[in-house]
Design an enzyme around this catalytic site. Sequence first.
Site, PDB file in Angstrom:
ATOM      1  N   GLY A  34       0.830  -1.201   0.000  1.00 40.58           N
ATOM      2  CA  GLY A  34       0.000   0.000   0.000  1.00 40.58           C
ATOM      3  C   GLY A  34       0.861   1.247   0.000  1.00 40.58           C
ATOM      4  CG  ASP A  94       2.198  -4.668  -9.742  1.00 41.20           C
ATOM      5  OD1 ASP A  94       1.426  -5.471  -9.184  1.00 41.20           O
ATOM      6  OD2 ASP A  94       2.729  -3.712  -9.151  1.00 41.20           O
ATOM      7  CD  GLU A 113       6.761   1.618  -4.389  1.00 43.86           C
ATOM      8  OE1 GLU A 113       6.556   1.480  -5.609  1.00 43.86           O
ATOM      9  OE2 GLU A 113       6.041   1.109  -3.513  1.00 43.86           O
TER      10      GLU A 113
END
Length: 337
Positions: A164, A275, A196
């Site tokens: 998240g 991803d 991040e």
Amino acid sequence: MAVPTRAWCFELPKADVHVHLEGCIPVDLLEAAARAQGVDLPVLDESRGLDGLLEHLDASCRLLVDPGLVAELGSRFARRCTWDGIVTADVIFNPTHWPAWDGRLGEFVDALDRGMSDAEADGHPPVRLLPSVKRDQSAEAALALVDAMVALGHPRVVGLSIDGNEAAAGPTGERFRPAFERAAEAGFHRAVHAGESSGPDGVRDAIDLLMAERVDHGVRAVEDPALVAELAARGIPLDVCPTSNLTLGLYPILHSHPVDELRRAGVRVALGTDDPELLGGDLTHEYHSTAAAFGWDHGTVAEVARTSIEVSFAPDELKAELLAELDAFVARAAVEG
């Protein structure tokens, strides 16, 4: 100093230990799910950065309500590993992205397991699952997820993750510390997204409060030399995803990415895809492009691959087999030139 070719990077045995199931849904599966529900495919707005990505993942996962499609997703994930030269993987999934399966974690895992088991029976790589807490959840919800994992007792579920937007959620280490402590007591591994959308403080929370065995991303640790030295001294690995970091605007170009600086400082570094279906690319690309950008030779690339296998949550016996496979490949490649 010769940089390995893409073909060499493909053949190199390596693990993907930073990859999200939500970002691995093939377009044709999404199209089939959207047709069945009579809705349009969601479109990713890259201009909105991490928030846009997370909203797109929610919209995509909301479409997969059929157990057969979830099983197919599990099978396709394992098969995709083979096509990318990946010998094993730890894949993260966040139940909050899958509202159709709310309260049915066991059924969701069973469906994934069916597909992954079918693929593994056909010779594709072994895969493990890490359910993940989302940073805007409550401490109670995180504890409930751990309790559900313990009650499930599924052999494919091996650890707890957390993901998240750290920048939006703010510091959450103290909130989720009880859940990660409970997970550790139950024998689950811990992989924590940090560094991040947060700075070095997020990485320190991950290792000090959440007992992270691996830090996913972690690249902004480079902003704190003392933290970098601590990561190196304690052997805590970072699972770095350069393409994802560039796509989401964390760094402008690959040459400005700190992965090599961290590696040269003694931090254990693995490369991951994050991803891949959504952002494009694959693990072979991550290895080849990063090697080209920083002039890594064959030995350096092989050492990053070794780290990826060593820090995976695979059983020790499987790790030993895969490391032997890696050593054999490196020796064979050296002889063949």
